[in-house]
Design a protein around this motif. Structure first.
Motif, PDB file in Angstrom:
ATOM      1  N   MET A 344      -3.246   6.946  -6.967  1.00 16.90           N
ATOM      2  CA  MET A 344      -2.892   5.715  -7.697  1.00 16.90           C
ATOM      3  C   MET A 344      -4.154   4.926  -8.067  1.00 16.90           C
ATOM      4  SD  MET A 344       0.179   4.848  -8.542  1.00 16.90           S
ATOM      5  CE  MET A 344       0.019   4.070 -10.118  1.00 16.90           C
TER       6      MET A 344
ATOM      7  N   GLN B  95       1.969   2.412   1.953  1.00 18.40           N
ATOM      8  CA  GLN B  95       1.143   3.489   2.525  1.00 18.40           C
ATOM      9  C   GLN B  95      -0.283   3.176   2.098  1.00 18.40           C
ATOM     10  OE1 GLN B  95       2.659   7.532   2.476  1.00 18.40           O
ATOM     11  NE2 GLN B  95       4.712   6.798   2.902  1.00 18.40           N
ATOM     12  N   CYS B  96      -0.788   3.865   1.063  1.00 20.84           N
ATOM     13  CA  CYS B  96      -2.152   3.504   0.672  1.00 20.84           C
ATOM     14  C   CYS B  96      -2.212   2.047   0.220  1.00 20.84           C
ATOM     15  CB  CYS B  96      -2.696   4.437  -0.401  1.00 20.84           C
ATOM     16  SG  CYS B  96      -2.236   4.018  -2.089  1.00 20.84           S
ATOM     17  N   GLY B  97      -1.118   1.548  -0.355  1.00 17.38           N
ATOM     18  CA  GLY B  97      -1.036   0.147  -0.723  1.00 17.38           C
ATOM     19  C   GLY B  97      -1.455  -0.174  -2.144  1.00 17.38           C
ATOM     20  N   PHE B  98      -2.029   0.777  -2.835  1.00 19.35           N
ATOM     21  CA  PHE B  98      -2.627   0.449  -4.130  1.00 19.35           C
ATOM     22  C   PHE B  98      -1.592   0.007  -5.165  1.00 19.35           C
ATOM     23  CE2 PHE B  98      -4.952   1.149  -8.113  1.00 19.35           C
ATOM     24  CZ  PHE B  98      -6.154   0.533  -7.802  1.00 19.35           C
ATOM     25  N   CYS B  99      -0.393   0.590  -5.096  1.00 16.42           N
ATOM     26  CA  CYS B  99       0.643   0.209  -6.065  1.00 16.42           C
ATOM     27  C   CYS B  99       1.385  -1.040  -5.657  1.00 16.42           C
ATOM     28  CB  CYS B  99       1.662   1.341  -6.221  1.00 16.42           C
ATOM     29  SG  CYS B  99       2.736   1.495  -4.758  1.00 16.42           S
ATOM     30  N   GLN B 100       1.185  -1.489  -4.406  1.00 18.05           N
ATOM     31  CA  GLN B 100       2.160  -2.412  -3.833  1.00 18.05           C
ATOM     32  C   GLN B 100       2.103  -3.825  -4.405  1.00 18.05           C
ATOM     33  OE1 GLN B 100       4.619  -1.203  -2.245  1.00 18.05           O
ATOM     34  NE2 GLN B 100       3.910   0.742  -1.396  1.00 18.05           N
ATOM     35  N   CYS B 131       4.594   4.991  -7.576  1.00 15.94           N
ATOM     36  CA  CYS B 131       3.931   5.032  -6.281  1.00 15.94           C
ATOM     37  C   CYS B 131       3.645   6.483  -5.963  1.00 15.94           C
ATOM     38  CB  CYS B 131       4.827   4.429  -5.198  1.00 15.94           C
ATOM     39  SG  CYS B 131       4.114   4.650  -3.549  1.00 15.94           S
ATOM     40  N   ARG B 132       2.380   6.848  -5.952  1.00 18.26           N
ATOM     41  CA  ARG B 132       2.026   8.247  -5.689  1.00 18.26           C
ATOM     42  C   ARG B 132       2.188   8.600  -4.216  1.00 18.26           C
ATOM     43  NH1 ARG B 132       2.231  12.434  -7.781  1.00 18.26           N
ATOM     44  NH2 ARG B 132       0.147  13.324  -8.002  1.00 18.26           N
ATOM     45  N   CYS B 133       2.283   7.578  -3.360  1.00 17.74           N
ATOM     46  CA  CYS B 133       2.489   7.862  -1.938  1.00 17.74           C
ATOM     47  C   CYS B 133       3.962   8.057  -1.612  1.00 17.74           C
ATOM     48  CB  CYS B 133       1.933   6.734  -1.078  1.00 17.74           C
ATOM     49  SG  CYS B 133       0.156   6.524  -1.241  1.00 17.74           S
ATOM     50  N   THR B 135       6.636   5.832  -1.545  1.00 18.83           N
ATOM     51  CA  THR B 135       7.242   4.830  -0.652  1.00 18.83           C
ATOM     52  C   THR B 135       8.570   4.302  -1.200  1.00 18.83           C
ATOM     53  OG1 THR B 135       6.090   2.963  -1.701  1.00 18.83           O
ATOM     54  CG2 THR B 135       4.932   4.068   0.096  1.00 18.83           C
TER      55      THR B 135
END
Ligand code: FES
Ligand code: FES
Lengths: 712, 161
Positions: A344, B95-100, B131-133, B135
């Motif tokens: 992302m 998760q990684c949080g980047f999209c959040q 969200c690539r993770c 979630t």
């Protein structure tokens, strides 16, 4: 129990003769990297090893010796230390480790985060780190009270002397403990005594990830930094021939234009201005040897290679010589495409090269490699390079690479200022190190009972290790290319698996679950073809081919049971099953699928995983969801295509990612085998695609022999 | 030059009219919670509120928001205690949080319009936020959690387990 001497010896051995993994003093760099208040007087600070630092005022700092890329390293690493140290949960701060060999993952022999190895690699080390620290605090109390250490025990944060009721908080002991020798013997707890390990723990990094404060690589902004957007040769391996930079230089906010071997960088006060000006460059490329490469040409290389260059990866019994008559033999060709990672957070790195050294801020899975690369480019020694690992906006294997670090360091050196390189999303899609494409020919001969007596699998495709660490490739076999194919668990008398290392020139790299990502799909789909031919239920078919009481059977049966395998399903839906062992864990999945408007629709996935002791069951469950989403994205739409040596996809419109309306319900069950921990970041992915296509084959009567799935 | 209110603070920016709001926010205002993921309205990572509406800042020219009221993730609440943020933590969503940041801004706008969205309404509002993770199931649970909290005036923890 491990003695200190043994412990040190073991650590040195797995470190490949580098510095020992377990240090009895904190590394200098751990302090230096953080700066700030760590520089205060160190008197009375207790630093028994590279992970733990306890202050007399009660502050405890734990060092996270793995990158946090979403998999939960920042939560699970403290769980392992705090368990044995008997630290109250949450009563500590964390920081990410600097580049230092002290933090090498014992399972990998290097400071890298990947291979689903954070828990399985550090499980022993970090518990021993915690236990040794606790022991020293107890010794400090024993000395103070004049009692034998054997009469003491701990409760979270406190040492107790049961006989006299005396107790001392850890913080009152750290000053004394700092003067003690580490213990000769380290005892770790029995599983039955765990207070933290095995409990579902919430992530420690959520608060900062919901308020915008978590710092990703992209967010780092050293003073005076220039933002760079780089036009790279669109053909792999191509070089810059000439460039006309006048217009770009005159563009608003642009400060510099720098020529690189493989491209041209525009540096501006803000990234958007750099990226806009980049469009005004007039470039002539030397496109190199791959300028005519396309998918047909790649496939032709694979088809020829599999005939001419295949080397044996596994042979059992009479191998391919045991293939039988045509009517009892089923043959199929399976293909998988190159895949991009599309984390992302697009690739980026920030570097500052000065007279005294280099500082790099980067979301990386490999801080040690970053340090080496930066040192090499800047012409300094690795000790002069400070690496700050930020949060990673996804890793999935892409952030083992250092291409973005090379660019940032090169540009900062030339510009004489800090430089931040950000890949645009199209850059990120078109300049990746892709999951290798692969071409597979399979044949199997069935006996009278319908079960396979001969299994032949020939693979052609590029090799990741040939570039990354050629020593890993032995007798022509790249273990990553054949994992899950050469070592599948099915007991068949005659097996021949072979591999031809064919490199069309497209850069390839590690992609979540690596070779398993394609080989589980191929093996498990072909196996279902055999089961259908034999008219035997696919769960039963696998059961007959697996060793009784194996961990494979354990997860297979659990998944079937969860899914109500063989029971009634809603109209138009079917279930498919698949099984794979990877990264030390065993995973079976049942996918429940229908076809809507000519497209597959995955309603539900039932997953059973045996990952040994699940240190954080909540984390395990999240990683399964994550692997299913990542695997389903690839199965439904993942495909990098090549024309004229260029990647044809640019962004999420033609390299899509799964969206919330496509996400299946997921049910996870952890099969507790009591074994040491296996990996969890990847093992949920390999069985997903085959489970889905096996369900589709029930609905359509046709196997799906290439990905992404195309129906009809 | 554009004047706008961002998280309650007025700012004026001497930047090109066509500079996307995203880059003005990140590189000039210095708020980095709003993320770049695609630059083409394809991922939702850059979602902010413009006059209360969820907006993709990566394709929004700064001139078009002249005079507007912009809220970024940093301004959604003062202490990270907006019901959506609390629900995200309670459901362990990142998760990684980047999209959040983008997910949360999108969800907050959804709930402001529709306090009790159905699954279909959640799909419709959220499907542009990738969200690539993976979630998504936690995001769905967190939206429902926040909806419960809003309606009950509490923290939204389910009473029965
Ligand atoms: S960055 Fe704006 S939608 Fe992706
Ligand atoms: S949490 Fe990583 S992209 Fe959504």
């Amino acid at each position: 129990m491990t003695t200190r001497r043994q412990f040190l010896k073991v650590s040195a051995a797995v470190g490949g003769g580098l510095l020992v993994g377990f240090r009895l003093g904190a590394p200098e760099t751990a302090m230096a990297a953080e700066g700030g208040d760590d520089s205060t007087d160190a008197a009375g600070v207790f630093q028994p090893n590279a992970w733990v630092e306890m202050h007399p005022d009660g502050r405890t700092m734990l060092t996270i010796s793995g990158s946090e890329m979403g998999q939960g390293a920042m939560t699970v690493i403290p769980m392992m230390i705090a368990e044995e140290l008997d630290l109250p949960w949450g009563a500590f701060d964390t920081r990410f480790a600097p580049a230092d060999e002290a933090y090498s993952n014992p399972a990998l022999g290097a400071q890298v985060t990947g291979g689903s190895a954070t828990v399985r690699g550090f499980y022993s080390t970090l518990r021993e780190v915690g236990a040794a620290t606790r022991e020293m605090l107890m010794q400090a109390a024993a000395n103070r009270w004049g009692v034998p250490i054997s009469e003491l025990r701990t409760e979270p944060g406190v040492v107790l002397h049961v006989a006299t009721g005396r107790q001392a908080e850890y913080k009152t002991l750290v000053g004394d403990a700092a003067g003690l020798e580490p213990p000769e013997n380290v005892f770790t707890k029995d599983r039955a005594d765990f207070r933290i390990i095995g409990k579902p723990m919430k992530r420690l990094d959520s608060p900062q990830k919901v308020n915008g404060q978590a710092e990703f690589g992209m967010d780092v902004r050293p003073g005076n930094v220039l933002m760079a957007s780089v036009e790279r040769c669109p053909v792999f391996g191509g070089k810059l021939k000439s460039v006309e930079t006048g217009k770009a230089r005159k563009s608003a906010n642009v400060e510099d234009v720098i020529e690189l071997d493989h491209g041209v960088a525009v540096l501006a006060r803000d990234w958007w201005s750099a990226d806009q000006a980049r469009k005004k460059l007039w470039i002539e490329w030397d496109e190199g040897e791959l300028a005519d490469l396309d998918d047909e040409g790649i496939d032709a290389q694979f088809r020829e290679g599999v005939k001419k260059d295949a080397r044996p990866a596994r042979t059992e019994g009479r191998g391919a010589g045991a293939l039988g008559s045509e009517e009892n033999t089923l043959s199929a060709t399976y293909r998988v495409p190159y895949l991009a990672h599309t984390t992302m957070e697009p690739m980026n790195a920030t570097a500052s090269v000065t007279d005294t050294g280099v500082t790099v801020w980067v979301p990386t899975q490999a801080p040690g490699s970053v340090q080496q690369v930066a040192a090499e480019i800047a012409g300094v020694s690795p000790e002069q390079v400070t690496v700050h690992t930020t949060f990673l906006g996804g890793g999935f294997g892409r952030r083992f690479e250092t291409d973005f670090v090379r660019e940032a360091v090169t540009l900062s050196k030339q510009a004489g200022r800090p430089v931040k390189v950000i890949y645009s999303r199209p850059d990120d899609v078109q300049h990746d190190f892709y999951r290798p494409a692969a071409y597979n020919e399979l044949s199997a001969t069935l006996g009278d009972d319908g079960m396979p007596v001969t299994w032949v699998h020939r693979i052609a495709g590029p090799s990741i290790w040939s570039r990354v660490a050629p020593g890993m490739v032995k007798d022509g076999i790249d273990p990553a290319a054949v994992e899950g194919a050469a070592d599948h668990p099915y007991q068949i008398d005659n097996i021949a698996v072979s591999y031809a290392n064919i490199d069309p020139g497209i850069p390839v790299g590690f992609w979540r679950s690596v070779g398993h990502s394609q080989n589980a799909y191929i093996v498990e789909s072909f196996l279902d073809e055999l089961a259908r031919r034999a008219e035997i239920d696919p769960v039963e078919y696998r059961r007959r081919l697996l060793k009784a009481d194996s961990r494979h059977i354990g997860v297979l049966e659990r998944a079937a049971q969860m899914a109500g395998w063989g029971g009634d399903l809603p109209e138009g839906q079917a279930q498919g099953v698949a099984l794979a062992e990877s990264f030390g864990s065993y995973c079976a999945e049942v996918a429940q699928v229908s076809i809507e408007n000519g497209k597959p629709r995955v309603h539900k996935v039932f997953c059973a995983i045996d990952c040994g002791i699940a240190v954080n069951p909540a984390g395990v469950e999240r990683q399964i969801h994550s692997s299913i989403a990542y695997g389903l994205t690839a199965a439904l739409s993942g495909q990098i295509t090549i024309k004229n040596g260029r990647v044809q996809q640019q962004n999420f419109h033609n390299y899509p990612a799964l969206s919330i309306d496509q996400m299946p319900e997921v049910e996870v069950s952890i099969v507790d085998s009591g074994q040491p921990p296996g990996g969890v970041g990847e093992p949920g992915l390999p069985p997903l695609a085959p489970a889905v296509v096996n369900a589709l084959a029930v609905l359509t009567g046709k196997p799906v022999r290439s990905l992404p799935i195309k129906l009809g | 030059m554009a004047r706008l209110t961002i998280n309650g603070r007025s700012v004026s920016l001497e930047v090109a009219d066509d500079m996307p709001l995203l880059w003005a926010i990140r590189d000039y205002i210095g708020l980095t919670g709003t993320k770049y993921g695609c630059g083409a309205s394809l991922c939702g990572a850059c979602t902010v509120h413009v006059d209360g509406k969820a907006t993709r800042s990566c394709i929004t020219p700064i001139a078009s928001v002249d005079g507007s009221d912009v809220t970024t993730i940093e301004g959604l609440s003062s202490g990270g205690d907006h019901p959506v943020q609390l629900a995200w933590v309670a459901e362990d969503a990142p998760q990684c949080g980047f999209c959040q940041s983008g997910q949360i801004m999108q969800a907050a706008a959804l709930l402001a319009d529709n306090p009790d969205p159905s699954d279909e309404e959640i799909d419709k509002a959220m499907k542009g936020n990738l969200c690539r993770c993976g979630t998504y199931n936690q995001i769905r649970a967190a939206i429902k959690h926040a909806a419960r909290a809003n309606m009950a005036g509490n923290d939204g923890e389910e009473v029965s387990v």
